[in-house]
Design an enzyme around this catalytic site. Structure first.
Site, PDB file in Angstrom:
ATOM      1  CB  THR A  49       2.459   8.368  -0.170  1.00 38.83           C
ATOM      2  OG1 THR A  49       2.830   8.752   1.153  1.00 38.83           O
ATOM      3  CG2 THR A  49       3.711   8.016  -0.958  1.00 38.83           C
ATOM      4  NE  ARG A  90      -2.029   1.019   3.866  1.00 40.77           N
ATOM      5  CZ  ARG A  90      -1.753   2.196   4.421  1.00 40.77           C
ATOM      6  NH1 ARG A  90      -0.551   2.445   4.903  1.00 40.77           N
ATOM      7  NH2 ARG A  90      -2.669   3.123   4.504  1.00 40.77           N
ATOM      8  CG  LEU A  91       2.175   3.896  -2.425  1.00 39.51           C
ATOM      9  CD1 LEU A  91       2.159   4.654  -3.757  1.00 39.51           C
ATOM     10  CD2 LEU A  91       3.512   4.097  -1.731  1.00 39.51           C
ATOM     11  CG  ASP A  92       0.688   6.150   4.331  1.00 36.76           C
ATOM     12  OD1 ASP A  92       0.060   5.201   4.822  1.00 36.76           O
ATOM     13  OD2 ASP A  92       1.843   6.457   4.651  1.00 36.76           O
ATOM     14  CB  ALA A  93      -4.779   8.725   1.565  1.00 33.42           C
TER      15      ALA A  93
END
Length: 196
Positions: free
Chosen positions: A44, A39-42
Site C-alpha cells: 500500500t 502502518r501501511l502494508d508494504a
C-alpha cells in the site's frame, strides 16, 4: 517533529528489515529520532505520518477518536454505485466486522504518480477507481472489504488522515508539518475525532 511521508510501494512501515525484498524507511533520509504512527502494508502506498513527539499515536490511532482515513483503491472489474451498498452499511466477513464506510466510484485521481513496478494492464479486464473512507484501521481492511464484494484491489493509496492530505507530495519524499498542517490533521470531523 511531525512528518508526512509518501510511502512508496514495496516499502515497509519500519526502519528494520524483515527478511523480505522490501525496502525500509531507512532508505529515505528520515530523521533518526522519528517513528511511524501506525502502518501501511508494504503493498500500500501513500500517507504515513512519523513523529518523535509522545502522544500522537493515542491522538490519531485510538479507536475512540475515529479519525477518518481516505483511500483511493483501483479495483479489478467495473463497479457500479449499487455494488458499494454493503460497504456503506457495514460489512461482516467470516472473521471480522467492519464499520460502515463512505465509498464512491471516482475518476482516476489526477496527477497520480506512476507506480514502480506498474500495475499489470489487461485489456480484457476493466478497472475502477474507488474512494473509500474508513474510521478504523484493521489489518488489510480496504483490500479485504473490496475483495468481499467481488472486486480485488490492484493498487491502494492512502490519500488523507483527518483533514490532512498528501497534496503534491511525491513517493519517497517527506515534509515536516507546519502548525496549520497540524491543525488540519486534528480538526474534528465528528464529536469523537478530536486530537485531545
Amino acid at each position: 517533529m511531525l512528518i508526512s511521508f509518501y510511502k512508496p510501494y514495496r516499502v515497509l512501515s519500519q526502519f528494520s528489515e524483515d527478511g523480505s525484498e522490501n525496502r525500509t524507511l531507512r532508505d529515505f533520509q528520515l530523521p533518526d529520532t522519528v517513528h511511524p504512527i501506525g502502518r501501511l502494508d508494504a503493498d500500500t502506498e501513500g500517507l504515513l505520518l512519523l513523529t518523535d513527539e509522545p502522544g500522537w499515536e493515542d491522538r490519531l490511532l485510538h479507536p475512540a477518536k475515529r479519525h477518518p482515513k481516505v483511500y483511493w483503491a483501483q479495483v479489478e472489474g467495473k463497479v457500479e454505485d449499487s455494488d458499494l451498498k454493503q460497504l456503506r452499511q457495514g460489512l461482516k466477513t467470516k472473521r471480522t466486522a467492519y464499520l460502515p464506510a463512505k465509498a464512491t466510484v471516482i475518476q482516476e485521481p489526477g496527477q497520480l504518480p506512476d507506480r514502480n513496478p506498474p500495475i499489470r494492464f489487461r485489456k480484457s479486464v476493466p478497472a475502477t477507481w474507488l474512494e473509500i473512507m474508513i474510521k478504523e484501521g484493521k489489518n488489510r481492511q480496504v483490500r479485504k472489504m473490496t475483495a468481499s464484494i467481488g472486486y480485488p484491489t490492484l493498487r491502494l493509496i492512502r490519500a488523507s488522515i483527518g483533514h490532512y492530505s498528501l497534496g503534491s507530495l511525491q513517493p519517497g519524499k517527506w515534509v515536516e508539518l507546519s502548525d496549520s498542517d497540524r491543525a488540519s490533521l486534528c480538526q474534528p470531523t465528528s464529536p469523537a475525532s478530536s486530537c485531545h
